[in-house]
Every structure is written in C-alpha cells, then in structure tokens.
Design an enzyme around this catalytic site. Structure first.
Site, PDB file in Angstrom:
ATOM      1  N   GLU B 214       0.856  -1.182   0.000  1.00  3.45           N
ATOM      2  CA  GLU B 214       0.000   0.000   0.000  1.00  3.45           C
ATOM      3  C   GLU B 214       0.898   1.240   0.000  1.00  3.45           C
ATOM      4  O   GLU B 214       2.097   1.122   0.206  1.00  3.45           O
ATOM      5  CB  GLU B 214      -0.845   0.015   1.280  1.00  3.45           C
ATOM      6  N   HIS B 256      -5.099   2.189   5.520  1.00  2.00           N
ATOM      7  CA  HIS B 256      -4.551   2.044   6.860  1.00  2.00           C
ATOM      8  C   HIS B 256      -3.782   3.265   7.327  1.00  2.00           C
ATOM      9  O   HIS B 256      -3.372   4.097   6.528  1.00  2.00           O
ATOM     10  CB  HIS B 256      -3.638   0.813   6.905  1.00  2.00           C
TER      11      HIS B 256
END
Lengths: 399, 305
Positions: B214, B256
């Site tokens: 990510e 996140h």
C-alpha cells in the site's frame, strides 16, 4: 492524527512553562483595541494547516487601525481550502535570531527524534540535504525523558553559548516533556526565537496529537480535530453525516471520503481491498464518486446508513460493492444493510447498475440476500478486478 | 517447513477472556491449532473452551512452557502485555490490537529489538501455516482452508484482508502457501517485508514470495535494497495498491494508518520502480499474480497442479 490550532497549542506550551508571546483570538476586526497594540503585532489566520506564511496568511501591524484592516483581509481568505474565521493576534517579538526545533518519531529508526538548527527562515528538509553540518538530528531512547545534558549538547553543537544556551536547554527539555505528556506525533517550533534581550521564545507552534491516544488525554477533549490529517479540506456535510453513522455503533468501521464529481457509488471494504477496488475502476477509466472503507464486521445499521449516504450524492448512477475475502466481516449482514438501503430509496436496477463482489464469512446467505433483491452478485469465483470490469461495462449503458 | 510458526509453537493468548479473543479461540481450535494457555489478570483458574487461563505470562510459561504469544488486549493495555511477554522470554509476539498509541508501539518495538524478539504487528490479522494447521490471529476466519492451502509460496501483506485474498489468488493459480503473514497496517510495526523475506530465503520449501503493498512507509524501498544486496534470491512478485492516491492532495490517508504519502516517501509508483529495478516481478494489475506465478513457478515445482 489530529492537529491543534495554534491558540490551543500555545496555551499548552505556556501552561507547561515554555515562554511564548502574549496572544488573543480575534473573531471580528473591531475587537482589536489599544491594549492589543502595546507593541507591534503579528496576525495569523487560525486554520489547521502549515506554511501559512507562504500562503500570505501571516501579516504584521503597528497600529490598531492597521491591525483591523489586515484582520479584515485575513477573514476574507481561504487557506488551502480552509475558510479563515478567526485570527490569532500576537505580540511581535524583537528578534535577534530565528532558530528551529521539531520533535517527531523517526519512522526508520522507530525512535523519537529531535531536529534542531539555528539557521532561521529556511526549509529544514532542504538544509538537511544542503548543509547537514548546520542541523543536529538527535534520537532519544523511547522510555526516557530528555536530560538537560542532552539538550545542552544539541544546542552547543550548533554554536549556542552563554545565557541563551541555558535558556534553550531548559526550553528543549520542556518541549520534550510536552511531546511525551500529550502523546504528540509532531511538536514543531518554527521559529524558535532568540530575542534581542536574550530570551528564547516559541514564536510559532505546530502541535499534532496522536488520536489513538486521546483516551488518555481528557484535557485535550474538543481541542483536537480527530482525523483531520485524513483530509485535505474541511469535512463536507455528507462526510460529517457519515462520521455520525460510524460513531453511532462501535461495531466495525465505516469511512467515507467524497470525491469531486464521479458517477459510481463506491461501497468497498478492507483497507487494502478498497485501495485495490478503487485502482481497478480508475484503471478502466471509470470515476468513483467517493472512497469508502468498511470492515471489522460492521452492523447492519451501519452498512445501511453508509450505503444510503453513498447513494445520496448527486450524480451517482451506479453502485460498486466489493471486499477482499473477509476474515470476520459477515457478508449476510452486509447484504441486508445494502439491500435495505437500495430498496428504501426505490432504486430501479434496470437503470442503476449494482455489481457486488463479496466473499467470506456467511457468504452463501449473503448471496441469497443479494440475488433475491435482483442484484448482480459475485463471490470468490470472480476476482475484484473482474468484478470492476463488469461494473464499468454496465455503466456504459447509463452514462 | 514454514516460517515463524509450526508444530513446535506453543501459543499463549494474552487477553483470552475478552470478546475479540473468544471468536479467535473458537476458530483456532476448530482449525486444529493447539492453544496451550491464556492470560487475563484476575481470571486465573478459569478456562476458555478448555484452555487454562492464568493471571500472568510467568505462570503460563512455568505451567505450559509457552513460547509464542498472541496479544488480543485493548489499546490501553497493549504495551504492558507485550513488555510482560518479552520479560518472560517469549520470542515471537503477534500483536493484533488496532489503534495502539504510537509512543506505546515505539516503546514495545524498541524493547523487542533489544531482546531479539520477533514482533508481528501491531494491527495484524496474524500468521498461518496451513501444512501444520497452525495459525495465530483471526487470519482465515471460520474457514482458513478456503484461502490457505499448503504449497510453496510465501505471502506477505500489509493489509489483513488482502492476506486472505492474495493467498486465494495463489490457490487459484494452482499453488499453495508455506506461510502467509499479515504484517499490520500501522506505520510502526515489528517485522517488515524485508525481515520476512530474509526468513523466506532460509525456508527451503518456499520457492517464491508474493507481496501486497500500500502507499506510505519505506518498507518496499527497504525490501528492494535487500534484494539488491543479495539477501533474497527467489522470485518476488509484488503488487502495490493505491496508485490513485498519488493524484490526491498530499497528507491524505486512504486505507490504513500507515498509508500516508509525504513528499516522495510512500508513493506507490516509486515503490514499484524500486522493486522493479531490484529484479522483482512488479505487476500492474493484481490479477496478474496468477499468470506471473504460473510462469515463474511452473518449472520450479514441476508444472501447474
């Protein structure tokens, strides 16, 4: 992560013994009176963003009239998407030197780090590259406080001596105590000013609080905009409504970010699954109208509220529902929430495509829920990217 | 063989009597993984689905000889729980707790480094080794075998959910996994991609590794450097999600907590380039995991099953 406004951080600094100029918060220019202008003043837009100087949002005045005029100008400004509603008025310091100090956590070394320099008015990131000898980078053992000798060494290496060294040492130890005490993720003083009468004072402060730690910081309640670092502008009305939907129930999470324009309502889940789903749509040239992330087994009410919000945005002509194969999120619960919202809003599925790719816990029941409502359902036999392609294909018929 | 956990793992669950832990205990036992002990202060003498509960890790070590801990306690108690495990000689600690204050994470990770303790997480879904039917964490939910079948691929994911999805892609390609690890979605975590690549390099059964990444952090850049230095010599297939975030204003976090771009740090495009330059198979589309795995693994394990 949440920033504090400068008036709040200055107040905390002063309460904890850090010298800083007198300050007042001004809502209207006519609040400014002679008592504010015993000395020349600085006027700063009170917004939760950095680099206000560059944006022209810091001004100076020598008289009440001038201060009122400049306050008027500031109150008309919008700084990086934030409307200026209040102005911070401060006594202007008589500056001999401008220094810089920040405390953050070094992501590589996973330790608190102090960065200090006595070079004023420059970008410290640039200085580290161009003249590293003028910057001290000092890591602190995470269980320890900052000892006086450590702070003294930092300033001494930068050439500070005499009375200013004693002052700067005490200020830095105080700042480090504050960093730990209030669970900061950043505490930056720029500039840290050495005044003409040899005082070390915090002229401007940036303080960001770790919102994961707010449970043990009752004193800061209401002063930190929780999650303000997640956005590049103030929350929209719809986003605020979605925060309320999320806060109404502790089970699961529902985050909603509104995009400019877009036609596909985006109801996706999993931190990574949502990123992948959004990439998949944009790669195919489609425009999602929002970004969403659900997970952690949300309740039916939460899923329902979130879906309704997503569908309420103007210009939304279809809905994409996707998730990574879930570890604990119940697909049947997701299905009931989504179907309820879709049916309540009277969505005509012939004109408003919905594609679902949900697999994981209780997905057989979830499949029945979606399919009995006439919604196109895919489980694990179809990948997220394949489902996204199907969504984009269906949208061609309605845009 | 696998990494981190196997039949010799003797797990204790710290926080075993909490709501979160009950489901994990249920699923873990059903999967066939043995849980030797639980710890909840004040609840010593009870049991959870037959697992004995102790007041302290010290007692769990003494009575059950546990050697790995799964931490499932609320954020306010996570630092203390991890320090307790470290102090009692536990060498593998899986921290599932989300939203731990950063300073607490930094402190627990510092202590773990000093004592050579391996930490997975915080904010992790856990680890699974399907050959030995051993898992630590909520990974796999009620049906771990859906996504995780034994095989020769290692999976490392920064997203818990995508640990399952990626392992399922491996299964779809006709292979299985030695170990799948969710490393946790926070900025401050114990074992990073590089650390796990080092373990997979040593593991003879692992013939290739797939990573799901990510935006944010420098884990991928560090892994690329590790490849360049010759630390990992097996095929590495990498996908980096969240490329769309690069066109959003800086400082915005999608996904996140660790997924923050700042300047050039954390940009998916630069991560992809670094990995590519280091010789990894960087895939543009996630679905390409399947075809690339078939290509690079087909010969090594004697054709597609």
């Amino acid at each position: 992560m949440g920033r504090m406004l400068e008036n709040a951080s200055k107040k905390l600094l002063k309460e904890n013994g850090i010298p800083a100029p007198n300050h007042w918060v001004i809502h209207k220019s006519d609040e400014i009176q002679a008592l504010h202008l015993k000395k020349p003043c600085v006027l700063k837009a009170l917004v939760p963003v950095g680099k206000r100087g560059k944006a022209g949002a810091i001004k100076f005045a020598d008289s009440v009239q001038e201060a009122q005029e400049k306050t008027e100008e500031l109150l008309k400004m919008t700084v990086r998407n934030y409307e200026v509603n209040r102005v911070l008025l401060e006594e202007k310091l008589e500056i001999a030197e401008e220094w810089y100090v920040s405390i953050t956590i070094d992501p590589k070394k996973q330790m608190p780090v102090i960065i200090a320099t006595t070079e004023g008015g420059v970008e410290v990131e640039d200085l580290v590259k161009e003249a590293p000898e003028k910057v001290v980078i000092y890591h602190v053992e995470p269980f320890s406080k900052l000892y006086s000798y450590q702070a003294k060494e930092i300033w001494s290496k930068l050439g500070v001596t005499g009375k200013p060294l004693i002052q700067a040492t005490s200020v830095l130890c105080g700042l480090y105590d504050i960093f730990l005490k209030y669970d900061c993720y950043i505490l930056e003083i720029n500039p840290l000013v050495l005044t003409k009468d040899q005082q070390v004072m915090a002229a401007a402060s940036v303080m960001g609080i770790d919102d994961s730690a707010l449970f043990r910081q009752p004193e800061l309640a209401g002063q930190v905009e929780s999650g303000s670092e997640r956005s590049w502008r103030p929350l929209t009305e719809l986003e605020k409504a979605m925060v309320r939907v999320n806060d109404a129930d502790y089970r699961g999470t529902a985050r909603y970010t509104e995009m400019d324009g877009g036609s596909i309502g985006f109801m996706c889940g999993g931190g990574g699954g949502s990123l992948l789903s959004f990439d998949a749509l944009t790669f195919l040239g489609a425009q999602p109208a929002n970004y969403t992330e659900t997970g952690g087994n949300p309740s039916e009410e939460k899923v329902y509220g979130l879906t309704k919000g997503i569908l309420s945005k103007e210009g939304v002509k279809g809905l994409f529902v996707a998730h990574n194969i879930t570890n604990n999120t119940q697909i049947d619960v997701m299905a009931r929430g989504i179907v309820k919202a879709v049916q309540e809003l009277g969505v005509n599925l012939d004109e408003f495509p919905i594609v679902v790719r949900e697999a994981g816990v209780n997905d057989e029941e979830g499949k029945r829920e979606f399919e009995s409502a006439g919604i196109t359902y895919y489980g694990e036999e179809v990948t997220i990217e394949q489902a996204a392609a199907e969504m984009v294909k269906k949208m061609e018929g309605v845009i | 063989m696998a990494i981190l956990i196997d039949q010799n793992t003797r797990m204790v669950i710290q926080g075993i009597t909490g709501r979160e832990a009950q489901m994990v205990v249920d699923h873990t036992l059903a999967y066939g993984t043995r849980i030797y002990a639980g710890v909840t202060p004040g609840k010593g003498g009870q049991n959870v689905l037959g697992v004995p509960v102790y007041d302290t890790v010290w007692e769990a070590v003494k009575k059950q000889n546990v050697n790995a801990s799964l931490v499932v306690v609320p954020p306010a108690f996570a630092l203390d729980a991890v320090l307790e495990a470290i102090d009692n000689g536990i060498k593998l600690i899986v921290v599932t707790t989300e939203n731990i204050p950063q300073l607490d994470s930094v402190r627990m990770l510092y202590e773990a480094r000093k004592k050579n303790v391996v930490i997975i997480g915080p904010n992790t879904v856990g680890i699974i080794n399907p050959k030995d039917n051993v898992k630590m964490g909520s990974i796999g939910g009620d049906r771990p075998e859906r996504c995780f079948v034994p095989g020769n691929v290692g999976v490392i994911s920064r997203s818990g959910g995508m640990t399952a999805e990626t392992s399922w892609m491996v299964k779809r390609a006709g292979f299985g996994v030695t170990t799948s690890v969710g490393i946790g979605g926070d900025s401050f975590i114990g074992s990073t991609i590089k650390d796990l690549l080092a373990l997979f390099e040593e593991d003879e059964e692992t013939k290739a590794v797939v990573t799901f990444s990510e935006p944010g952090t420098s884990f991928e850049e560090d892994a690329a450097q590790f490849l360049k230095e010759g630390g990992f010599t097996k095929p590495l297939i990498s996908y980096v999600a969240g490329r769309f975030t690069e066109s959003m204003p800086e400082g915005t976090v999608f996904g996140h907590a660790g997924a923050m771009i700042s300047g050039n740090t954390g940009r998916p495009s630069l991560k992809m380039k670094a990995l590519q330059d280091a010789g990894a198979h960087v895939i543009e589309r996630y679905d390409d995991v399947i075809s690339v795995l078939k290509t690079v693994l087909g010969e090594r394990v004697g054709g597609v099953k």
